[in-house]
Design an enzyme around this catalytic site. Structure first.
Site, mmCIF file in Angstrom:
data_model
loop_
_atom_site.group_PDB
_atom_site.id
_atom_site.type_symbol
_atom_site.label_atom_id
_atom_site.label_comp_id
_atom_site.label_asym_id
_atom_site.label_seq_id
_atom_site.Cartn_x
_atom_site.Cartn_y
_atom_site.Cartn_z
ATOM 1 N N TYR A 1 0.836 -1.203 0.000
ATOM 2 C CA TYR A 1 0.000 0.000 0.000
ATOM 3 C C TYR A 1 0.874 1.258 0.000
ATOM 4 C CZ TYR A 1 -2.925 3.794 1.656
ATOM 5 O OH TYR A 1 -3.553 5.018 1.777
ATOM 6 N N ARG B 1 1.995 8.369 13.024
ATOM 7 C CA ARG B 1 1.679 9.601 13.751
ATOM 8 C C ARG B 1 0.186 9.912 13.738
ATOM 9 N NH1 ARG B 1 3.303 14.477 10.395
ATOM 10 N NH2 ARG B 1 1.392 13.746 9.380
#
Length: 418
Positions: free
Chosen positions: A172, A219
């Protein structure tokens, strides 16, 4: 006053904030004169500034015709990404559009007027972008079209499936970021500003993209959860919880942090490739373009490692820290020093009970081995106490003003949007 306290605790940040404001930014991001461009290119650069806070400045700092090629490359991929992100487009319409999008580059009148996304102007005025694409040298056109095609096919593949294995996570990230790294590298070589090997070594170029993308995914856990998106690989998080969303629950925080640390360890595997890639670059504008996002990423991972705040809010590096990185990351020796500094910071935080602690220590050892031989720490700046005292006094008198002008530095930290 909290901001002032942070600066006083990091005097090197103050030095670079002052240096950045007093003209140092021109060395990293020299400004381009828009009046020297034709109407179509001026429009494209306006769209670039409207759609990218993170990369607009460094793209415009690239040398020669490479600057225009990368600008158009960015806008083409932004248009493709806008199609993918638009949830109002049905899959039976979206999938063929993604797969065929590269062909629209050669259709002067093609545009899409039904998008509801915030960056829809790149679709509504795609004729201007595609016209400037066709004005590029054929060697640039071929790279952009090829990457656009491969990315569109990859996006279509992942529209209806989630990321399960770590292999699929890499796949991906390859489609949405690794291909960008490969395309940029091929453009660098095509411009002859860099050697052919830079564009030919797709494995290293792919790692450049994967390191940035994985950092953003790690994050942005909480933000993605709030918006109903999941990019953490099931193979990893399923060892810690039954549902990815459960990691945000206070009672699961210990397991959540262990999962976080494992993913950061996975991302760190790309750092040796990043260092090898950067060491091959010769052109200063290309080096700055490539190095700045990478050092921002390692600093972000160091801030996130073993940090419960990832599951409670937003983890950001300091504005002054971002400016310091931008000003320092202009040569290989300094980049090695930065990488060494932040992996050491991670090393000091490794919990002895963490399931992935051994793997983390191993990858940090390999990064150290690449960074230490040339004495990297000697390349970082050292400042006299007298100079720092003056800088701190000046910062204390003008901290509010400086906090406003340093906004550009913080935007580099938000690379995830691109």
């Amino acid at each position: 006053m909290e901001l002032l306290k942070k600066w006083l605790g990091h005097p090197e940040d103050i030095y670079h904030l002052l240096r950045f404001k007093m003209g140092g930014y021109r060395a990293v991001m020299p400004r381009m004169d828009p009046e020297s461009l034709g109407l179509g290119l001026r429009t494209c650069y306006r769209y670039l500034n409207q759609t990218s806070r993170s990369f607009a400045a460094v793209i415009q700092a690239l040398d020669g015709e490479l600057r225009h090629a990368v600008c158009i490359f960015y806008l083409v991929l932004r248009a493709l990404d806008t199609i993918e992100d638009d949830m109002t487009i049905s899959l039976d319409v979206k999938v063929p559009m993604l797969i065929e999008f590269h062909s629209y580059l050669y259709q002067p009148e093609w545009k899409y007027m039904e998008s509801k996304e915030k960056h829809r102007q790149v679709l509504e005025d795609f004729p201007t972008i595609s016209m400037e694409f066709r004005n590029l040298a054929k060697v640039y056109q071929d790279v952009i079209s090829d990457i656009c095609h491969k990315m569109g096919v990859g996006m279509a593949e992942f529209l209806e499936k989630k990321v399960d294995s770590q292999h699929e996570w890499d796949r991906y990230c390859h489609y949405v970021a690794g291909l960008v790294g490969i395309g940029l590298s091929r453009l660098f070589s095509a411009s002859e500003l860099e050697d052919p090997i830079v564009g030919q070594d797709t494995e290293l170029a792919n790692s450049m993209g994967l390191f940035l993308q994985k950092t953003n995914i790690i994050r942005d856990y909480l933000e993605d959860q709030l918006e109903g998106r999941e990019f953490w690989p099931r193979e990893v998080w399923s060892r810690y919880t039954k549902k990815l969303s459960d990691l945000a629950k206070p009672e699961n925080i210990d397991m959540a942090v262990q999962c976080l640390n494992e993913l950061i360890t996975n991302a760190l595997r790309h750092v040796p490739d990043v260092l090898t890639y950067l060491s091959r670059l010769k052109n200063q504008s290309v080096f700055n373009f490539c190095a700045i996002p990478q050092v921002m990423a390692i600093a972000t991972l160091a801030a996130c490692y073993n940090n419960k705040q990832v599951f409670r809010g937003v983890v950001k590096i300091r504005k002054g820290q971002a400016v310091t990185l931008m000003m320092d990351a202009t040569n290989m020796q300094s980049v090695k020093a930065i990488m060494y500094q932040y992996v050491e910071e991670i090393y000091q935080k490794i919990p002895s009970t963490d399931p992935s602690s051994n793997k983390t220590q191993q990858i940090i050892a390999s990064i150290r081995a690449m960074s230490l031989p040339n004495g990297p720490m000697a390349s970082r700046h050292h400042y006299s106490p007298i100079y720092l005292s003056c800088a701190m006094l000046l910062a204390a008198l003008s901290w509010q003003y400086l906090s406003t002008i340093s906004k550009a530095a913080e935007e580099y930290v938000q690379a995830g949007e691109n």
